[in-house]
Design a protein around this motif. Structure first.
Motif, PDB file in Angstrom:
ATOM      1  N   ALA A 138       0.840  -1.213   0.000  1.00 44.56           N
ATOM      2  CA  ALA A 138       0.000   0.000   0.000  1.00 44.56           C
ATOM      3  C   ALA A 138       0.869   1.255   0.000  1.00 44.56           C
ATOM      4  N   GLU A 139       2.075   1.143   0.541  1.00 47.42           N
ATOM      5  CA  GLU A 139       2.999   2.299   0.558  1.00 47.42           C
ATOM      6  C   GLU A 139       3.741   2.434  -0.770  1.00 47.42           C
ATOM      7  N   GLY A 140       3.431   1.554  -1.718  1.00 53.24           N
ATOM      8  CA  GLY A 140       4.016   1.690  -3.069  1.00 53.24           C
ATOM      9  C   GLY A 140       5.284   0.882  -3.281  1.00 53.24           C
ATOM     10  N   GLN A 141       5.634   0.015  -2.329  1.00 55.27           N
ATOM     11  CA  GLN A 141       6.859  -0.756  -2.538  1.00 55.27           C
ATOM     12  C   GLN A 141       6.547  -2.134  -3.110  1.00 55.27           C
ATOM     13  N   ARG A 142       7.463  -2.612  -3.917  1.00 55.72           N
ATOM     14  CA  ARG A 142       7.340  -3.972  -4.442  1.00 55.72           C
ATOM     15  C   ARG A 142       7.884  -4.886  -3.343  1.00 55.72           C
ATOM     16  N   VAL A 143       7.177  -5.998  -3.075  1.00 57.63           N
ATOM     17  CA  VAL A 143       7.590  -6.828  -1.935  1.00 57.63           C
ATOM     18  C   VAL A 143       7.960  -8.237  -2.398  1.00 57.63           C
ATOM     19  N   PHE A 144       9.146  -8.671  -1.967  1.00 57.58           N
ATOM     20  CA  PHE A 144       9.577 -10.057  -2.136  1.00 57.58           C
ATOM     21  C   PHE A 144       9.582 -10.675  -0.740  1.00 57.58           C
ATOM     22  N   LEU A 145       9.416 -11.979  -0.674  1.00 55.68           N
ATOM     23  CA  LEU A 145       9.432 -12.621   0.640  1.00 55.68           C
ATOM     24  C   LEU A 145      10.426 -13.777   0.649  1.00 55.68           C
ATOM     25  N   ASP A 146      11.347 -13.767   1.608  1.00 56.64           N
ATOM     26  CA  ASP A 146      12.263 -14.901   1.813  1.00 56.64           C
ATOM     27  C   ASP A 146      11.604 -15.841   2.816  1.00 56.64           C
ATOM     28  N   ALA A 147      11.167 -17.013   2.333  1.00 52.84           N
ATOM     29  CA  ALA A 147      10.541 -17.990   3.241  1.00 52.84           C
ATOM     30  C   ALA A 147      11.661 -18.757   3.944  1.00 52.84           C
ATOM     31  N   GLU A 148      11.995 -18.267   5.142  1.00 57.43           N
ATOM     32  CA  GLU A 148      13.148 -18.798   5.879  1.00 57.43           C
ATOM     33  C   GLU A 148      12.873 -20.241   6.312  1.00 57.43           C
ATOM     34  N   HIS A 149      13.884 -21.095   6.224  1.00 58.64           N
ATOM     35  CA  HIS A 149      13.785 -22.520   6.630  1.00 58.64           C
ATOM     36  C   HIS A 149      12.650 -23.231   5.887  1.00 58.64           C
ATOM     37  N   PHE A 150      12.404 -22.818   4.618  1.00 57.19           N
ATOM     38  CA  PHE A 150      11.253 -23.399   3.912  1.00 57.19           C
ATOM     39  C   PHE A 150      11.387 -24.923   3.775  1.00 57.19           C
ATOM     40  N   PHE A 151      12.567 -25.395   3.403  1.00 58.76           N
ATOM     41  CA  PHE A 151      12.685 -26.836   3.099  1.00 58.76           C
ATOM     42  C   PHE A 151      12.588 -27.683   4.368  1.00 58.76           C
ATOM     43  N   ASP A 152      13.280 -27.252   5.434  1.00 52.15           N
ATOM     44  CA  ASP A 152      13.168 -27.988   6.698  1.00 52.15           C
ATOM     45  C   ASP A 152      11.733 -27.873   7.217  1.00 52.15           C
ATOM     46  N   GLY A 153      11.137 -26.687   6.995  1.00 52.36           N
ATOM     47  CA  GLY A 153       9.749 -26.479   7.423  1.00 52.36           C
ATOM     48  C   GLY A 153       8.795 -27.391   6.656  1.00 52.36           C
ATOM     49  N   TYR A 154       9.054 -27.541   5.376  1.00 57.71           N
ATOM     50  CA  TYR A 154       8.188 -28.390   4.540  1.00 57.71           C
ATOM     51  C   TYR A 154       8.264 -29.833   5.035  1.00 57.71           C
ATOM     52  N   LYS A 155       9.484 -30.246   5.423  1.00 64.45           N
ATOM     53  CA  LYS A 155       9.621 -31.636   5.897  1.00 64.45           C
ATOM     54  C   LYS A 155       8.891 -31.821   7.224  1.00 64.45           C
ATOM     55  N   SER A 156       8.854 -30.750   8.034  1.00 63.88           N
ATOM     56  CA  SER A 156       8.201 -30.845   9.339  1.00 63.88           C
ATOM     57  C   SER A 156       6.674 -30.741   9.205  1.00 63.88           C
ATOM     58  N   ASN A 157       6.216 -29.772   8.377  1.00 67.34           N
ATOM     59  CA  ASN A 157       4.781 -29.512   8.270  1.00 67.34           C
ATOM     60  C   ASN A 157       4.517 -28.897   6.883  1.00 67.34           C
ATOM     61  N   PRO A 158       4.363 -29.765   5.851  1.00 70.86           N
ATOM     62  CA  PRO A 158       4.256 -29.232   4.484  1.00 70.86           C
ATOM     63  C   PRO A 158       3.076 -28.285   4.305  1.00 70.86           C
ATOM     64  N   ALA A 159       1.963 -28.587   4.946  1.00 71.89           N
ATOM     65  CA  ALA A 159       0.775 -27.746   4.749  1.00 71.89           C
ATOM     66  C   ALA A 159       1.072 -26.333   5.252  1.00 71.89           C
ATOM     67  N   TYR A 160       1.763 -26.226   6.385  1.00 71.70           N
ATOM     68  CA  TYR A 160       2.022 -24.886   6.935  1.00 71.70           C
ATOM     69  C   TYR A 160       3.041 -24.130   6.070  1.00 71.70           C
ATOM     70  N   ALA A 161       4.088 -24.829   5.632  1.00 70.82           N
ATOM     71  CA  ALA A 161       5.105 -24.154   4.801  1.00 70.82           C
ATOM     72  C   ALA A 161       4.426 -23.596   3.541  1.00 70.82           C
ATOM     73  N   LEU A 162       3.533 -24.387   2.940  1.00 71.82           N
ATOM     74  CA  LEU A 162       2.842 -23.925   1.724  1.00 71.82           C
ATOM     75  C   LEU A 162       1.842 -22.818   2.042  1.00 71.82           C
ATOM     76  N   GLU A 163       1.275 -22.852   3.237  1.00 71.41           N
ATOM     77  CA  GLU A 163       0.330 -21.807   3.662  1.00 71.41           C
ATOM     78  C   GLU A 163       1.046 -20.450   3.759  1.00 71.41           C
ATOM     79  N   VAL A 164       2.309 -20.498   4.190  1.00 74.81           N
ATOM     80  CA  VAL A 164       3.108 -19.257   4.262  1.00 74.81           C
ATOM     81  C   VAL A 164       3.276 -18.683   2.850  1.00 74.81           C
ATOM     82  N   VAL A 165       3.613 -19.557   1.904  1.00 76.36           N
ATOM     83  CA  VAL A 165       3.807 -19.107   0.511  1.00 76.36           C
ATOM     84  C   VAL A 165       2.498 -18.506  -0.017  1.00 76.36           C
ATOM     85  N   ARG A 166       1.395 -19.218   0.232  1.00 76.36           N
ATOM     86  CA  ARG A 166       0.089 -18.767  -0.277  1.00 76.36           C
ATOM     87  C   ARG A 166      -0.295 -17.415   0.349  1.00 76.36           C
ATOM     88  N   THR A 167      -0.109 -17.308   1.648  1.00 81.80           N
ATOM     89  CA  THR A 167      -0.483 -16.070   2.357  1.00 81.80           C
ATOM     90  C   THR A 167       0.281 -14.875   1.789  1.00 81.80           C
TER      91      THR A 167
END
Ligand code: ACO
Ligand code: PYR
Length: 524
Positions: A138-167
């Motif tokens: 809303a402030e006019g900036q382009r936003v990228f997101l680094d999903a930290e620990h995505f791969f270890d997170g996916y192995k622990s809880n794939p649905a949640y790791a993907l929910e972060v990406v979707r959100t």
């Protein structure tokens, strides 16, 4: 401006600066950014404004001092803290105020990290991502997101790791970079997980650390699996074992996979840029680095050289010129006739088969006595010249030399050297004083020759290395001395070997001066 179809995103100034021993001033950061822009990367992550005064200052100065032709600057920071509004979080404010067109937010995508490190709920972490992304958008900036620990997170809880990406995607993030934060992934497993994550409305990227030595391989595997944004650092700098080496990634994708990520003329400047950045970071360049290392196209084995003589492609995966590097022949006891012939050609000499054979034999014999020619290019060239001329030719002949080391009553240590030389029909005796015996000899030779060869003043002794070759003989061991000298344009190295360190030094010094005079145009 960068091609938006595929992103090359550099994080040298943020994740690279997290390398042990690497400490960049604001001026250094601006200099590195200019080099990276010269290479043609699309994005340069400049640091974390608000986390320390230096990074805040970098973004302030970048506005007036950086005139980027290719890259856009990205400011890095975290999502808002738990329980506060993004608009009220001071670190989010610093990102807003950085003036950077892109903000890259780091967000937790591993459930255990949310609960243990952030000490909040999985739902609140999603709200932190949603609020921060939409606030900055809303402030006019382009936003990228680094999903930290995505791969270890996916192995622990794939649905949640993907929910972060979707959100993040739904909140308006343009890029979600999947991070192998602990660097523990292997390419096959990583590619499988990436396949499952690329089905989102945002662009998916990859950020790999090198803890398994697979950061570049993992990055390439992710590209094959569908990501269109690669992150990495110049020369592989970064936390712990480093990040994916961006130079290797770009060269691989461009030369092996057919992507046009940077202009071909910039790729052909990559070796120079890689080395220019090491000058700024003050980190010794890795001579074995793929593509850009000094040894990346250096050939030592005789069998390799014999095939290269027919066609360089037989032992090279690309033409070194494509990345601005050069092929080099190394001459050592592993050389054969082809190595010596090609080295001779590199130095501008066409050798006869007889000269070549004689040189190979001399090199092997001298190397068995402790000499090393791959590290002493000038000594090899002098040996080559002597072989071609069929005699030893020098600008001066040595009648004798001597050095005295005196420990004075006052505790001072003074060295004094006398050399007796014959040059241009004159007998010259000169004495030099120095802070050590080699320094005194160096001064005495210069004094002896300075009238006959005034341009010797340009030759400087820049490095002196000693190595004991047979440790078992204690102080009677064989000593190898390597001297590096330079004039105003280039450097050269010479070698001496002997039981007496001063004798070994003298041999290397005498050759250094001879080579310097040849370089100055004085034939002998
Ligand atoms: C994987 C990566 O490399 S991410 C980049 C990491 N880089 C850095 O950490 C370098 C810059 N960091 C800093 O200068 C400091 O850590 C700061 C200024 C960011 C924060 O400093 P402090 O306020 O003193 O906090 P501290 O460093 O002890 O802890 C970090 C805090 O951020 C929180 N945090 C961590 N990740 C996130 C996140 N993604 N979103 C929101 N908050 C986060 C932690 O839970 C912790 O919160 P707490 O203060 O409630 O315990
Ligand atoms: C963001 C980052 O640097 C990492 O996850 O490694």
């Amino acid at each position: 401006m960068a091609d938006d179809r595929f992103h090359v995103y550099d994080t040298t100034l943020r994740d690279g600066a997290q390398q042990e021993g690497l400490n960049l001033t604001v001026a250094d950061k601006l200099a590195v950014a200019r080099h990276l822009d010269g290479l043609g990367v699309g994005f340069i992550e400049g640091g974390w404004p608000g986390a320390n005064p230096k990074d805040t200052e970098f973004f302030r100065r970048a506005r007036t001092e950086l005139d980027l032709r290719h890259a856009q600057l990205a400011a890095f920071g975290a999502t808002r803290r738990a329980g506060v509004k993004a608009a009220d979080d001071p670190l989010v404010a610093a990102l807003r105020e950085s003036g950077a067109p892109v903000v890259t937010l780091v967000a937790k995508s591993h459930d255990r990290h949310v609960e243990l490190a952030l000490r909040t709920t999985l739902q609140e972490n999603l709200a932190m991502i949603r609020d921060t992304v939409s606030h900055l958008r809303a402030e006019g900036q382009r936003v990228f997101l680094d999903a930290e620990h995505f791969f270890d997170g996916y192995k622990s809880n794939p649905a949640y790791a993907l929910e972060v990406v979707r959100t993040a995607a739904e909140a308006g993030a343009d890029v979600i970079a999947l991070c192998d934060t602990n660097g523990g992934m292997l390419p096959d497993e990583l590619a499988e997980i990436v396949h499952g994550a690329v089905q989102t409305s945002a662009r998916v990227g990859i950020h790999c650390h090198d803890d398994t030595g697979c950061a570049v391989a993992n990055t390439l595997a992710a590209v094959k699996a569908g990501v269109t944004h690669v992150q990495g650092c110049a020369n592989g700098y970064g936390e712990r074992s480093g990040n994916a080496n961006l130079f290797t990634v770009v060269a691989n994708l461009q030369l092996k996979r057919g992507f046009e990520l940077v202009p071909p003329q910039a790729l052909a400047d990559m070796t120079r840029i890689a080395h220019a950045i090491t000058e700024v970071t003050n980190v010794t360049p890795n001579s074995h680095a793929p593509y850009v290392g000094a040894s990346a196209f250096a050939h030592k084995a005789g069998l390799h050289a014999s095939a290269i003589k027919v066609d360089p492609n037989l032992y090279q995966h690309i033409d070194p010129a494509e990345v601005g590097n050069d092929m080099r022949m190394l001459v050592s006891d592993m050389a054969g006739r082809a190595s010596v012939e090609l080295k001779g050609r590199e130095l501008g000499y066409e050798l006869t088969p007889g000269n070549t054979k004689e040189l190979v034999d001399r090199v092997k014999d001298l190397e068995s006595k402790g000499f090393t020619f791959e590290a002493a290019d000038a000594s090899f060239e002098l040996l080559l010249r002597d072989t071609v001329h069929g005699e030893r030719r020098r600008h001066f002949e040595v009648e004798s030399w001597r050095v005295i080391v005196e420990h004075t009553k006052g505790g001072e240590l003074v060295s004094e050297a006398t050399v007796k030389l014959h040059a241009k029909g004159e007998r010259i005796v000169a004495t030099g004083e120095g802070n050590g015996p080699v320094n005194a000899l160096d001064k005495a030779v210069r004094l002896a020759l300075e009238k006959l060869y005034p341009d010797l003043a340009k030759v400087e002794l820049v490095d002196y290395k000693v190595r004991i070759l047979e440790g078992t003989h204690g102080t009677g061991a064989i000593t190898r001395v390597l001297i590096t000298s330079s004039d105003d344009t280039t450097g050269w190295s010479t070698v001496g070997v002997g039981q007496n360190i001063i004798d070994a030094s003298w041999q290397a010094l005498e050759q250094a001066v001879t080579y310097g005079l040849l370089r100055a145009g004085h034939e002998c």
